[in-house]
Design an enzyme around this catalytic site. Structure first.
Site: not given
Ligand SMILES: CC(C)(COP(=O)(O)OP(=O)(O)OC[C@H]1O[C@@H](n2cnc3c(N)ncnc32)[C@H](O)[C@@H]1OP(=O)(O)O)[C@@H](O)C(=O)NCCC(=O)NCCSC(=O)CC(=O)O
Length: 527
Positions: A182-183, A417-418
């Site tokens: 949890g937290g 693009g890489a």
């Protein structure tokens, strides 16, 4: 029963009071009971104080709020008010430099966080931010202390808010040493580095019982959120080890490469490896044939000081390597495609991994060396539907935004693009180098020929011969190693054997680099 469970007696003399203080302190240090300590050890875990001793230099720990106790009532809490309230907080040194620490004591309420416990953590976080020193949390807690209800939850809120305030200001390291539910799992995700130990540490938002109730899935605690899961599959943890001792030793090693805060440079070590050490072995390590795999880790080992480096997220997104090492004693962050895994493509996970690393290096004044051997972004429906565009943009954004010294080196292929994303000159690299085996292009020659000469190939009498001719033509026109150098898109083509020397001299020149970004509240990076 503690001394203070009874009303303090009549004031005695000062010596009597001092003796009383020592008695109280001894109780606080001993913790709840010998039985609880044995139970902790039986699980293969150390106690909070034993962990702090491993983390900090001998006798350097100074505890804060050792005598703090909760004031909660109900569920029998009135009768159970141990000193420390289940978290030990303070500061000490690691290799002589100040480090703040908090450590959950699982022996007290399972290390669960109540109001007093939380405000102790808040205080130590505020102190770390004010002092400009790293914060290490040694986590072994069961989440919100159920008996304290919403007060416990609010305590977490205060931690998250401070984690975020401290982000990019002081290094924050979360060491997970028990079941963190949890937290207890959210705060680490906000910090710079997460360490875990196999078998004994787990992180999950909800445990196996809740998972079963909600989705019907049956799984063990380790299967759901153990160290291997988070180191290999989810990417939640950066480092995983077999035992606490090794894990905490590696935290010390990592700290030795980080600055105290964003206003300092990382500590420089005594140079132990010659600047001009040639690396002829690199010619054998990296095959000229762009399709043959090799281990980029060996290249890194060859160029850094003494072959020593620390890989971050070693087992997650293995197609990219992110590592901290030293060159002539100066800490550098290395980002490198790994041709040995998925041919070194950029995919969703690799982009996320490298983006976070570049961001961390930039925040903490660590120069970035990028080693390219990348065939492009990974094509595919999964990748497109998974949002490769926005995940790839994270890496692009991180590089474009980084003002630390940035040097890139193209070892072999760098396509499309890489190539641009991996710290090309056009997005602001300070210096770009290439080996004479580089192939910088929009795409591989075969793919390119198939697109731009499609009609000629289809209409040719011998399409295969035509394709081979067109591939050759494309290669000789556009893909020779000097194409980018002739256009000033790389600053130099270098002899691979001289890589180390070139990088070190470039880093030395860039040491005084200063760059300003336009004034703004903050950017809006892709998520
Ligand atoms: C963490 C554990 C896996 C550890 O199991 P173990 O078998 O090792 O130990 P254990 O169960 O005997 O627990 C040790 C002691 O800690 C106590 N204890 C455990 N969890 C507690 C909690 N959350 N609050 C208060 N006390 C707690 C136990 O009662 C026990 O007390 P004694 O020694 O006196 O017998 C389990 O205790 C567990 O699942 N706890 C609940 C975790 C959880 O749901 N947390 C989320 C809370 S909500 C939250 O955080 C916010 C959110 O929703 O995100």
């Amino acid at each position: 029963m503690t001394v203070l469970d009874e009303a303090p007696g009549e004031p005695t003399d000062a010596r009597g009071r001092v003796a009383e203080l020592h008695e109280i302190r001894a109780q606080a240090v001993a913790g709840p009971s010998e039985k609880a300590t044995k139970a902790q050890h039986a699980k293969g875990k150390l106690t909070a104080r034993e962990r702090i001793e491993l983390l900090l230099d001998p006798d350097s720990f100074r505890e804060v709020e050792q005598l703090r106790r909760h004031r909660a009532t109900g569920f029998g809490l009135e009768a159970k008010k141990p000193y420390t309230d289940g978290v030990i907080t303070g500061w000490g040194t690691v290799e002589g430099r100040t480090v703040f620490v908090y450590a959950h004591d699982f022996r007290v309420f399972g290390g669960a966080l109540g109001e007093a416990h939380a405000t102790k953590i808040h205080k130590i976080m505020d102190m770390a931010i004010a002092a400009g020193a790293p914060l290490v949390s040694l986590n072994d807690g069961a989440g919100a202390r159920i008996q304290e209800g919403v007060s416990a939850l609010a305590g977490y809120g205060g931690i998250f808010q401070r984690n975020t305030k401290a982000s990019g200001v002081i290094p924050q390291i979360s060491v997970m040493l028990g079941p963190c539910a949890g937290g207890a799992a959210y705060s680490p995700a906000l910090t710079d580095f997460v360490f875990m130990v196999r078998e004994t540490s787990q992180m999950f938002i909800t445990g196996p019982d809740v998972v079963k109730a909600v989705t019907g899935e049956e799984i063990t605690q380790n299967g759901l959120g153990g160290a291997d899961v988070h180191a290999e599959t989810s990417g939640v943890c950066h480092f995983a080890y077999d035992d606490e001792e090794t894990c905490i030793a590696e935290v010390r090693y990592l700290l030795s490469m980080l600055p105290q805060n964003n206003r300092e440079n990382p500590p420089r070590a005594e140079a132990t490896d010659a600047v001009d050490r040639r690396s002829d072995v690199l010619l054998d390590l990296v095959p000229a044939d762009g399709n043959r795999p090799y281990d980029m880790a060996k290249v890194i080992e060859e160029i850094v000081d003494d072959g020593d480096y620390l890989e971050v997220h070693e087992r997650w997104a293995r197609n990219i390597i992110c590592a901290l090492g030293r060159m002539d004693g100066q800490v550098v962050g290395i980002v490198a495609n790994q041709p040995q895994a998925l041919a070194g493509v950029l995919d969703i996970e690799a982009s996320e991994k490298a983006a976070r690393f570049v961001q961390m290096c930039d925040a903490f004044n660590i120069p970035i060396v990028t080693l390219l051997d990348v065939p492009g972004f990974l094509p595919g429906v999964d990748q497109e539907h998974g949002g490769i565009i926005r995940h790839g943009a994270k890496l692009l954004y991180a590089y474009c935004n980084a003002t630390v010294p940035r040097i890139s080196l193209i070892l072999r292929k760098a396509y499309g693009g890489a190539y641009i994303v991996m710290d090309s000159q056009s997005i602001g690299a300070d210096l770009t180098y290439a080996w004479p085996t580089n192939e910088i292009a929009v795409m591989g020659a075969e793919g390119a020929a198939n697109v731009i000469f499609r009609r000629q190939i289809a209409e040719a009498e011998d399409p295969e011969a035509m394709r081979a001719r067109m591939v050759k033509e494309y290669k000789s026109e556009l893909m020779h190693p000097y194409y980018a150098a002739e256009r000033g898109l790389v600053d130099d083509v270098i002899d691979p054997a001289e890589t180390r020397e070139v990088l070190i001299k470039s880093l030395a020149m860039l040491q005084t680099k200063h760059a300003d970004l336009p004034s703004r509240k903050h950017g809006n990076p892709p998520q």
